[in-house]
Design a protein around this motif. Structure first.
Motif: not given
Length: 347
Positions: A127-129, A230-233, A303-307, A313-316
């Protein structure tokens, strides 16, 4: 048990290591018809996954899932191909040398869309680079707003990605970027107290630099200063995802299991496979990287904590596209860069 093969890319370097998405790769990806995944002699779906560079903790959860049999339990025969820095993921996908790939930041999916290549990010496991900036301990560098005038040492591939965000965000001069080989960057960093070195937590960068330089560097995290990558995509061609939806869902679900176990359980099995693929990476670097993944909630925060793990998320994506507009040959439609339809439902 299916024997997993881990090796370096054995493909033609000139054709597949160009470093940029060529027209032939775009055409090949765009021309893909139906692409059912191959199966092995036991009926398991074979998925070859390009690591996008040398194996390290960026790939930890994938190797952990492989090591503990999470893929095999879901009817998959997964092979992770770790290769040299700068591996040309679009060319590997276009040549059908791999079915999936791992991207280290959000630039690649957007660059693919800008080039009209039909590939999407289908999960983001960091979730963080993990990119960080290292400085000498006696320098007044409380945050990223005081980088002007300093030499910023980086890998050549950072110049067209992370550097474009950093320069635009903090109004830095083009000649501050000093791309070079790792050994040259380390020497320059050690010799110039005013310089700043770009490194990554997932390859044990700060720990490695500290041992080589003889001092503990100050660590600045762009992710804490507004960097929305993001990372690890996980990257999948659209046609492959369409025709192998269940296999892709199974891969992501098994990877969720692997990442959770790698970060919060005993990651020794995953580390063993990483070091088999990358013998030059010391265990202490992997230990430092896993500690950073836990301490900064890089896998299960954001975002992983929520989903759920892998969430985007589109916002990111919109924020990232807005902040990196000058990094692409044409303005990409960020909506086409990702999809969450193959992620497991939360819980």
């Amino acid at each position: 048990m299916t024997r997993a093969r881990l090796h370096r890319y054995g493909l033609h370097r000139r054709g597949l290591m160009a470093g940029a998405l060529g027209l032939s790769a775009v055409a090949a990806l765009s021309a893909c018809g139906r692409t059912p995944a191959p199966t092995d002699e036991s009926g398991r779906v074979r998925l070859r996954v390009a690591a996008g560079g040398p194996a390290d903790a960026l790939h930890g959860g994938f190797y952990q899932a492989l090591a503990v049999g999470a893929y095999e339990r879901r009817g998959l025969n997964v092979e992770i191909l770790a290769g040299p820095t700068g591996a040309d993921i679009p060319a590997l996908l276009a040549a059908s040398a791999v079915e999936l790939a791992i991207g280290r930041d959000s630039f690649l999916p957007l660059r693919l869309i800008a080039e009209r290549a039909p590939v999407k990010a289908v999960a983001a496991f960091l979730q963080k680079d993990p990119v960080v900036l290292l400085a000498h301990p006696d320098q007044p560098l409380e945050d990223l707003t005081v980088l002007r005038g300093r030499r910023i040492l980086m890998e050549p591939r950072d110049q067209d990605s992370f550097w474009t965000w950093l320069r635009a965000r903090f109004d830095l001069a083009a000649d501050q970027a000093r791309p070079g080989a790792a050994e040259d960057n380390l020497k320059a960093f050690r010799d110039d107290a005013d310089s700043v070195l770009v490194a990554r937590l997932t390859d044990g960068g700060p720990e490695t630099i500290a041992r080589a330089a003889g001092f503990e560097p100050v660590i600045l995290s762009p992710a804490e200063d507004g960097y929305p990558s993001y990372s690890g995509l996980v990257l999948a061609p659209n046609a492959f995802a369409r025709d192998n939806a269940q296999a892709l869902r199974n891969f992501i679900a098994a990877s969720v299991e692997g990442w959770r176990d790698y970060v919060h359980g005993d990651g020794a099995k995953g580390d063993a496979l990483i070091r088999r693929a990358n013998p030059d990476l010391p265990q202490r670097a992997l230990d430092a990287a896993r500690a950073a993944l836990r301490a900064q909630a890089m896998v299960d925060g954001g975002d992983a904590a929520l989903y759920g793990l892998g969430a985007m998320t589109p916002e990111r994506w919109q924020a990232f596209a807005d902040q990196t507009q000058g990094a692409y040959p044409a303005a990409p439609d960020w909506r086409e860069a990702f999809t969450g339809q193959y992620l497991p439902s939360r819980g």
